[in-house]
Design a protein around this motif. Structure first.
Motif, PDB file in Angstrom:
ATOM      1  N   ILE A  46      54.187  29.804 -23.805  1.00  0.00           N
ATOM      2  CA  ILE A  46      53.748  28.455 -23.403  1.00  0.00           C
ATOM      3  C   ILE A  46      54.899  27.461 -23.512  1.00  0.00           C
ATOM      4  CG2 ILE A  46      52.199  26.543 -23.992  1.00  0.00           C
ATOM      5  CD1 ILE A  46      50.154  28.613 -24.889  1.00  0.00           C
ATOM      6  N   TRP A  47      55.708  27.580 -24.580  1.00  0.00           N
ATOM      7  CA  TRP A  47      56.839  26.664 -24.767  1.00  0.00           C
ATOM      8  C   TRP A  47      57.854  26.799 -23.630  1.00  0.00           C
ATOM      9  CZ3 TRP A  47      59.368  22.701 -25.420  1.00  0.00           C
ATOM     10  CH2 TRP A  47      60.734  22.659 -25.694  1.00  0.00           C
ATOM     11  N   ALA A  79      52.656  22.808 -27.199  1.00  0.00           N
ATOM     12  CA  ALA A  79      52.622  24.270 -27.037  1.00  0.00           C
ATOM     13  C   ALA A  79      51.949  24.963 -28.216  1.00  0.00           C
ATOM     14  CB  ALA A  79      54.054  24.792 -26.866  1.00  0.00           C
ATOM     15  N   HIS A  80      51.857  24.325 -29.354  1.00  0.00           N
ATOM     16  CA  HIS A  80      51.263  24.945 -30.545  1.00  0.00           C
ATOM     17  C   HIS A  80      49.729  24.939 -30.510  1.00  0.00           C
ATOM     18  CE1 HIS A  80      55.121  25.431 -32.282  1.00  0.00           C
ATOM     19  NE2 HIS A  80      55.306  24.187 -32.682  1.00  0.00           N
ATOM     20  N   LEU A  86      43.616  29.972 -30.587  1.00  0.00           N
ATOM     21  CA  LEU A  86      43.428  31.421 -30.524  1.00  0.00           C
ATOM     22  C   LEU A  86      43.233  32.015 -31.921  1.00  0.00           C
ATOM     23  CD1 LEU A  86      43.442  34.013 -28.769  1.00  0.00           C
ATOM     24  CD2 LEU A  86      45.917  34.116 -29.163  1.00  0.00           C
ATOM     25  N   LEU A  87      44.006  31.516 -32.880  1.00  0.00           N
ATOM     26  CA  LEU A  87      43.851  31.988 -34.270  1.00  0.00           C
ATOM     27  C   LEU A  87      42.458  31.701 -34.791  1.00  0.00           C
ATOM     28  CD1 LEU A  87      47.261  31.044 -35.946  1.00  0.00           C
ATOM     29  CD2 LEU A  87      46.377  33.331 -35.484  1.00  0.00           C
ATOM     30  N   ILE A 111      43.421  22.022 -41.306  1.00  0.00           N
ATOM     31  CA  ILE A 111      44.417  21.061 -41.802  1.00  0.00           C
ATOM     32  C   ILE A 111      45.677  21.117 -40.954  1.00  0.00           C
ATOM     33  CG2 ILE A 111      45.931  20.518 -43.760  1.00  0.00           C
ATOM     34  CD1 ILE A 111      43.650  21.452 -45.600  1.00  0.00           C
ATOM     35  N   LEU A 112      46.100  22.332 -40.571  1.00  0.00           N
ATOM     36  CA  LEU A 112      47.251  22.474 -39.682  1.00  0.00           C
ATOM     37  C   LEU A 112      46.999  21.780 -38.345  1.00  0.00           C
ATOM     38  CD1 LEU A 112      48.340  26.184 -40.281  1.00  0.00           C
ATOM     39  CD2 LEU A 112      49.532  24.107 -41.013  1.00  0.00           C
ATOM     40  N   PHE A 113      45.765  21.891 -37.854  1.00  0.00           N
ATOM     41  CA  PHE A 113      45.407  21.231 -36.591  1.00  0.00           C
ATOM     42  C   PHE A 113      45.520  19.711 -36.729  1.00  0.00           C
ATOM     43  CE2 PHE A 113      42.414  19.367 -33.589  1.00  0.00           C
ATOM     44  CZ  PHE A 113      42.779  19.997 -32.405  1.00  0.00           C
TER      45      PHE A 113
END
Length: 417
Positions: A46-47, A79-80, A86-87, A111-113
């Motif tokens: 994607i990146w 891109a992340h 998906l994870l 939290i990462l989101f």
């Protein structure tokens, strides 16, 4: 155990003769590793696609805003998002048999989101800020302050969201509790709130712009404004040191902004010559004739002396004493000379105030003040022009039999024997 496609690996492990517990653990590990590898590959793909699209858009677009988006890594952060989503989907199957561990993993992913969203928003704001700084209309505006305000609110909401994720408490309940803790919040964010109000007032009232020369004696600042943020204003002094001033001080204290001078047609010269009173006297006819040799005031002296002679004659003035009737004085003629000299000086702006005036006598002498404006406003040239003017005037004083006041040198006391 649940049935379906997500359980195929688990069933296959059971068929190999593994125990249910071992199969569940191995199923979780393999799915987790597989999900991470797949997410990493997808992130790279994607990146590369986004980077290719960004380069093409940058070449074809007429604006350079997309260049700032790339420079601030906005496409990289975007891109992340898909690999992270998906994870979420795959790890739901990996942790079907491990509810407690699954809750921890999903909280970490959530939290990462939140952090990813905050970083993306921050990069977009930075890109917007960098782009607006290239526009003449916004170049001298304190855009950094507004970006900081938006990011404070964004981080505030983000931190509340993270707390809600960790504790499992509904997000809306945090806002309900803010009423009770508002005093503490106001205390914590006091400087930020004051800075926000000050930044808005500074911008609306156009008090200070980036690039303005300001003098703020309270903080020892005398130089150009190089940065205006929510909390501070940075001033680079002329000795190249940096002075940091609280933004709210610009509206609570007094300071001097030299922008008006820089935008005008000249820079003010206001300095006095202190004339010794003992050197001031009436001019004799012989003195006037000698001064007529000075070209700048020769026409004035010729016309003025004729008018004075005519007046004294017509009124039968007794000129045996110089005090009688009308007379010329050396300080008065010198004032006229200064005025003519400035009128003919190429570096003096003739369209602005030009005046030579006598101030009230002091114990030192009589101040003769020059009030004019130099055409060149640059500091080095301004100082040169002013020095050039006063070099000439001080040198001209003896021609008018005038003296500058100087404090007498005290006689050193002889030592006692």
């Amino acid at each position: 155990m649940d049935k379906g496609l997500p359980r195929l690996l688990y069933k296959y492990l059971l068929e190999l003769g593994m125990t249910e517990n071992s199969a569940a653990y191995l199923n979780m590990i393999l799915l987790t590793v597989g999900a991470l590898v797949l997410a990493g590959l997808l992130d790279m793909i994607i990146w590369k696609v986004l980077r290719s699209i960004s380069v093409r858009l940058a070449r074809q677009s007429k604006t350079n805003y997309d260049n700032f988006l790339v420079a601030n890594k906005v496409p990289r952060y975007v891109a992340h998002f898909i690999p992270l989503a998906l994870l979420f989907e795959i790890l739901q199957f990996a942790f079907l048999d491990f509810e407690y561990a699954g809750n921890i993993v999903f909280k970490i992913l959530s939290i990462l989101f939140v952090f990813l969203t905050l970083f993306t928003v921050k990069s977009i704001f930075r890109s917007t800020n960098d782009y607006l700084k290239t526009k003449p209309r916004f170049k001298d505006k304190p855009m950094d302050s507004y970006i900081q305000v938006f990011m404070i609110f964004a981080w505030f909401i983000g931190i509340l969201t993270i707390i809600a994720i960790i504790t499992g408490v509904e997000f809306i309940k945090f806002f309900t509790a803010l009423g009770a803790g508002s005093a503490v919040i106001l205390l914590i964010f006091k400087d930020s709130i004051l800075g926000l109000v000050a930044s808005i007032q500074v911008s609306i009232n156009d008090m200070v712009r980036i690039g303005d020369w300001i003098t703020f004696e309270k903080y020892g600042a005398d130089g150009d404004v190089i940065e205006i943020t929510l909390a501070t204003v940075k001033v680079q002094n002329f000795d190249k040191t940096i002075t940091t001033i609280p933004t709210y001080a610009l509206i609570s204290d007094s300071f001097k902004n030299w922008r008006g001078m820089q935008e005008s047609g000249g820079r003010r010269i206001k300095r006095s010559l202190i004339i010794s009173q003992n050197s001031i006297r009436f001019l004799t006819d012989e003195d006037v004739e000698n001064l007529k040799k000075i070209q700048l005031i020769a026409p004035y002296l010729h016309t003025r002396s004729e008018q004075i002679t005519e007046h004294n004659t017509s009124n039968q003035i007794d000129k045996s004493l110089a005090i009688n009737g009308r007379n010329l004085t050396n300080i008065g003629v010198f004032r006229k000379y200064i005025n003519q000299y400035l009128e003919n000086h190429s570096a003096v702006n003739k369209d602005m105030t030009l005046m030579v005036r006598q101030l009230a006598p002091t114990t030192q002498g009589i101040p003769l003040e020059i009030y004019a404006f130099s055409s060149d406003k640059r500091w080095e040239n301004y100082e040169y022009i002013m020095s050039d003017v006063f070099d000439h005037l001080i040198s001209a004083l003896p021609y008018f039999n005038l003296e500058l006041y100087e404090i007498p040198v005290s006689v050193t006391a002889m030592p006692s024997t």
